[in-house]
Write an enzyme that holds these catalytic residues in place. Structure first.
Site, short mmCIF file in Angstrom:
data_model
loop_
_atom_site.label_atom_id
_atom_site.label_comp_id
_atom_site.label_asym_id
_atom_site.label_seq_id
_atom_site.Cartn_x
_atom_site.Cartn_y
_atom_site.Cartn_z
N ASP A 139 0.85 -1.06 0.21
CA ASP A 139 0.04 -0.05 -0.06
C ASP A 139 0.96 0.98 -0.14
O ASP A 139 2.27 1.73 0.88
CB ASP A 139 -0.76 -0.26 1.59
N ASP B 101 -10.51 1.78 -1.77
CA ASP B 101 -11.01 0.89 -1.01
C ASP B 101 -12.67 0.73 -1.27
O ASP B 101 -14.18 1.92 -1.45
CB ASP B 101 -11.12 1.11 0.81
#
Length: 424
Positions: free
Chosen positions: A178, A240
């Site tokens: 990430d 997300d």
């Protein structure tokens, strides 16, 4: 018997004989999309050409993970039949690590959460025929550290070579990486993600490299804007997912199933063997915000996109309906089709997609976005097909057959549901 059925359905999908007026070029023969970062080849060699399948801890458990919890989920993956259906990667997301590095600078497991260590967890998974996935940050901090909800600063930026060697020593098979920084400078992102790719390559271990360049970035979605196909095995193209049909959050916020489908629709040319767009993890069987029809739609559309299938539900409390949705043989065969070619909307209709499979096969999906059941149709001409009396669509979910009439295939579709037609 399960493996035999899945192989049989996969062979059926691969050899589907559509009456196609024009033959679509094989995906492997298409030129690389312009602006592909990292070169024309795959990011990491030695991996299967088809999308990864597995399970990730984040969507259900977040930071509340322990060694025992991961082992229970892994056992459930095996006992439920999900492993034999193809779900092999068990990915431990953020919050597995200690809040500081060891004296030699290496990453280490949180001693309370994972007292046996990560290498031991990897051995546990491998002994059960599973693969070991782990999370790390492309910045100085992981996402939870950046957000201030987990202590420390143990991201891999500046430690790529050492951390990649550690992952290889622990026999890790998959790295989720990430960004997690408000600094969205493109060149800086390319440097950070490429550094870890090169470090993973140098280990000689075939590790799935999954990147998310979007976390922490405001007002921009680098995973959509740029083609990272030469840098990573799979690239998050959106922010997300949340267990919802749709949200009003926009591209920089949490998104529902249909939001993500629409965001990825124009990007299918980036998908190729060993290089995938990642529409985020599955939310099938999570929470009360989704119906069974919506779960089927996510599975259907992720398969139409030739996307990785990473489940995120609690496998120890999974309903029979959720298990059946996740293990549909025909849908899994579509996702894992050897052609590895993403589908796309037909005539720019977001509800109707087509995907080429096998040599000359064709699959069509129809998603009802209305709030009432309705009959949906797709014209044969829009699919490059001719001959009403010869074209039949078989629903991959139900086995129902629909014969073309008056130049169309028509069928009833429930609210928020998707029919996936194998064209014969």
């Amino acid at each position: 018997m399960r493996r035999h059925r899945i192989r049989s359905v996969r062979r059926l999908v691969v050899v589907l004989l559509a009456v196609v007026a024009t033959t679509v070029s094989l995906a492997g023969c298409m030129p690389d999309p312009p602006g592909r970062i990292g070169g024309a080849g795959v990011a990491i060699t030695g991996l299967p050409p088809t999308p990864p399948m597995g399970w990730n801890s984040w969507n259900t458990f977040g930071c509340d993970i322990t060694e025992e919890l991961i082992r229970r989920q892994a056992d459930a993956l095996v006992e439920s039949g999900l492993r034999d259906a193809g779900y092999r990667y068990v990915v431990v997301d953020d919050c597995w690590g200690a809040d500081h590095r060891a004296a030699d600078g290496s990453l280490q497991a949180d001693p309370q959460r994972f007292p046996s260590g990560m290498a031991a967890l990897g051995r546990y998974l491998h002994a059960r025929g599973l693969a070991f996935g782990l999370y790390s940050g492309a910045s100085a901090q992981t996402c939870t550290q950046y957000q201030g909800t987990y202590p420390g600063s143990t991201g891999s930026r500046g430690h790529e070579t050492q951390d990649a060697a550690t992952f290889a020593d622990w026999q890790v098979d998959y790295i989720k990486y990430d960004w997690c920084s408000s600094d969205s400078d493109h060149d800086d992102q390319v440097a950070a993600f490429t550094a870890m790719r090169d470090a993973l390559r140098a280990t000689g271990r075939p590790i799935v490299y999954s990147i998310n360049p979007n976390s922490g970035v405001s007002g921009s979605v680098p995973g959509t804007e740029f083609d990272w196909g030469g840098v990573a095995t799979m690239t998050r193209a959106t922010n997300d997912i949340t267990p919802a049909w749709s949200t009003d959050a926009g591209p920089s916020g949490y998104q529902g199933i249909i939001d993500i489908v629409d965001a990825i629709a124009p990007l299918g040319a980036r998908v190729a063997p060993g290089s995938f767009l990642d529409p985020d993890m599955m939310v099938v069987g999570i929470g009360d915000g989704l119906t069974a029809a919506m779960d089927r739609t996510q599975m259907s559309m992720w398969a139409m996109m030739a996307a990785p299938l990473i489940a995120g539900n609690d496998l120890t409390q999974m309903s029979a309906q959720t298990l059946a949705t996740l293990t549909s043989p025909a849908i899994l065969a579509l996702d894992q089709d050897e052609r590895v070619s993403a589908g796309r909307p037909v005539d720019d209709d977001p509800e109707i997609w087509s995907r080429a499979v096998g040599d000359k096969g064709l699959v069509v999906s129809l998603t009802n976005r209305s709030d009432y059941p309705r009959t949906m149709s797709v014209s044969l001409a829009s699919l490059g097909l001719v001959g009403d009396e010869r074209v039949v669509g078989v629903d991959a979910w139900t086995g129902n057959e629909y014969r073309a009439a008056r130049g169309e295939l028509s069928m009833p579709v429930g609210v928020a549901d998707t029919v996936v037609l194998e064209i014969r």
